[in-house]
Design an enzyme around this catalytic site. Structure first.
Site, PDB file in Angstrom:
ATOM      1  N   LYS A  52       0.855  -1.149   0.003  1.00 22.74           N
ATOM      2  CA  LYS A  52       0.141   0.065   0.169  1.00 22.74           C
ATOM      3  C   LYS A  52       0.709   1.360  -0.052  1.00 22.74           C
ATOM      4  O   LYS A  52       0.495   2.175  -0.626  1.00 22.74           O
ATOM      5  CB  LYS A  52      -0.891   0.074   1.233  1.00 22.74           C
ATOM      6  CG  LYS A  52      -2.079  -1.190   1.035  1.00 22.74           C
ATOM      7  CD  LYS A  52      -2.795  -1.394   2.325  1.00 22.74           C
ATOM      8  CE  LYS A  52      -3.668  -2.771   2.230  1.00 22.74           C
ATOM      9  NZ  LYS A  52      -4.449  -3.074   3.558  1.00 22.74           N
ATOM     10  N   GLN A  96      -4.238  -1.860   9.787  1.00 20.90           N
ATOM     11  CA  GLN A  96      -4.316  -2.995   8.926  1.00 20.90           C
ATOM     12  C   GLN A  96      -4.705  -4.124   9.910  1.00 20.90           C
ATOM     13  O   GLN A  96      -4.040  -4.229  11.414  1.00 20.90           O
ATOM     14  CB  GLN A  96      -2.747  -3.312   8.612  1.00 20.90           C
ATOM     15  CG  GLN A  96      -2.532  -4.714   8.023  1.00 20.90           C
ATOM     16  CD  GLN A  96      -3.168  -4.694   6.597  1.00 20.90           C
ATOM     17  OE1 GLN A  96      -3.058  -3.656   5.878  1.00 20.90           O
ATOM     18  NE2 GLN A  96      -3.749  -5.693   6.270  1.00 20.90           N
ATOM     19  N   ASP A 119     -11.186   2.775   4.806  1.00 23.19           N
ATOM     20  CA  ASP A 119     -11.501   1.477   4.548  1.00 23.19           C
ATOM     21  C   ASP A 119     -13.064   1.063   4.824  1.00 23.19           C
ATOM     22  O   ASP A 119     -13.480   0.137   4.433  1.00 23.19           O
ATOM     23  CB  ASP A 119     -10.804   0.534   5.674  1.00 23.19           C
ATOM     24  CG  ASP A 119      -9.696  -0.205   5.259  1.00 23.19           C
ATOM     25  OD1 ASP A 119      -9.645  -0.637   4.081  1.00 23.19           O
ATOM     26  OD2 ASP A 119      -8.671  -0.540   6.160  1.00 23.19           O
TER      27      ASP A 119
END
Ligand code: NAD
Length: 297
Positions: A52, A96, A119
């Site tokens: 990412k 994450q 997200d």
């Protein structure tokens, strides 16, 4: 002829077209910024986070990476997220998962400021998406919608089956498919680990989205002729390769591709789209937080 859906190509297209929006922001003195937060020693998570960060660098997004000791108290993570919330140079914050066990992941996701929640895990953003006026769409289902758009997959009136009910893929995918909107309007069934006869559902489906994390458990005999098959699964299985493993999907590609009308491969299908849509959400977040209007591709 089965059409193989090329996620690498569509993702490259999305990233290219984001370039214009990023240029516009930069002309106005705004460089989009994405922070990744890692609190885990899971090697796959470390790989995902570094991918990412590399993606950000390639398109001109500023990447910030925050890593916490795996035995630090949960409060340290929440504090680190609060710091990023308060940082005007950071427009997106990605925590994450999976997280270490002393952390309540729901609490962690709730700590991310909703406007930076690229997200789409914060309950406010989940609620907005379900209600049909989303701030962000979660990256994987959003990426799948982009694939539908590029490959002219008709969702309106289609019978869709989503296999899997996770917060990250299955539930939001089903929600987007039932929205009264373009790329929605599908009659959608959600199957999961307690579904009695999975094949009875998938055999009726014009669109199957497989997101169960079970290697190759959907084969051609479970599909309807001409169906669009989207394989989200990424399963690491032992193999005689340099790395000692290979990545395979939830769909048995060889038998499925003889039946499907359109199919995503693994790798090179959904995975690159998930990464591209994270960049997309970060650019959108930067535009909304700074009031600089950009055209989103
Ligand atoms: P998860 O483990 O959170 O959820 C899996 C879901 O599948 C559960 O809801 C469960 O009910 C269902 N399930 C499990 N076994 C089943 C079975 N035999 N029959 C029917 N349903 C079953 O997983 P997740 O986070 O949604 O991820 C699913 C897969 O997608 C994993 O392989 C993951 O690595 C992959 N993934 C890929 C991407 C990508 O970008 N390609 C993104 C996220 C997840």
């Amino acid at each position: 002829m089965t059409e193989v859906i090329d996620g690498d190509a569509v993702a490259a297209d999305v990233r290219d077209s984001l370039g214009d929006a990023i240029e516009t922001l930069k002309r106005e003195g705004v460089t989009p910024g994405l922070a990744t937060v890692l609190m885990s020693d899971d090697p796959a998570s470390e790989t995902y986070v570094s991918m990412k960060q590399r993606d950000c660098e390639e398109v001109g997004i500023d990447g910030v990476h925050v890593e916490l000791d795996t035995d630090a108290p949960a409060a340290d993570l929440y504090d680190a997220i609060e710091d990023l919330n308060a940082d005007d140079d950071v427009h997106g914050v990605l925590v994450q998962s999976p997280l270490v066990e002393q952390v309540d992941s729901r609490e962690a996701f709730r700590t991310v400021a909703p406007e930076k929640d690229v997200d789409c895990f914060h309950p406010e953003n989940v609620g907005r998406m379900v209600a049909g006026h989303e701030r962000f769409k979660p990256c994987t289902p959003h990426g799948i919608q982009k694939l539908f758009e590029h490959y002219d997959v008709e969702t309106e009136g289609a019978e869709a089956v989503v296999v899997g009910r996770s917060m990250i893929v299955g539930k939001p995918m089903a929600n987007l498919l039932i929205q009264k909107s373009d790329l929605g309007n599908a009659t959608t069934t959600v199957c999961h680990s307690r579904t009695g006869d999975l094949a009875a559902h998938t055999r009726e489906a014009d669109i199957v989205v497989a997101a169960a994390g079970v290697p190759e458990f959907i084969d051609g005999s479970m599909l309807k002729e001409g169906a669009t098959v989207v394989d989200v699964g990424i399963n690491r299985v032992d193999a005689d390769t340099e790395k000692g493993y290979e990545l395979i999907g939830d769909v048995e590609y060889e038998s499925a591709k003889d039946v499907a009308g359109k199919i995503t491969p693994v790798p090179g299908g959904v995975g690159p789209m998930t990464r591209a849509m994270l960049l997309w959400n970060t650019v959108k977040a930067a535009s909304e937080q700074t009031g600089v209007d950009v055209e989103m591709p």
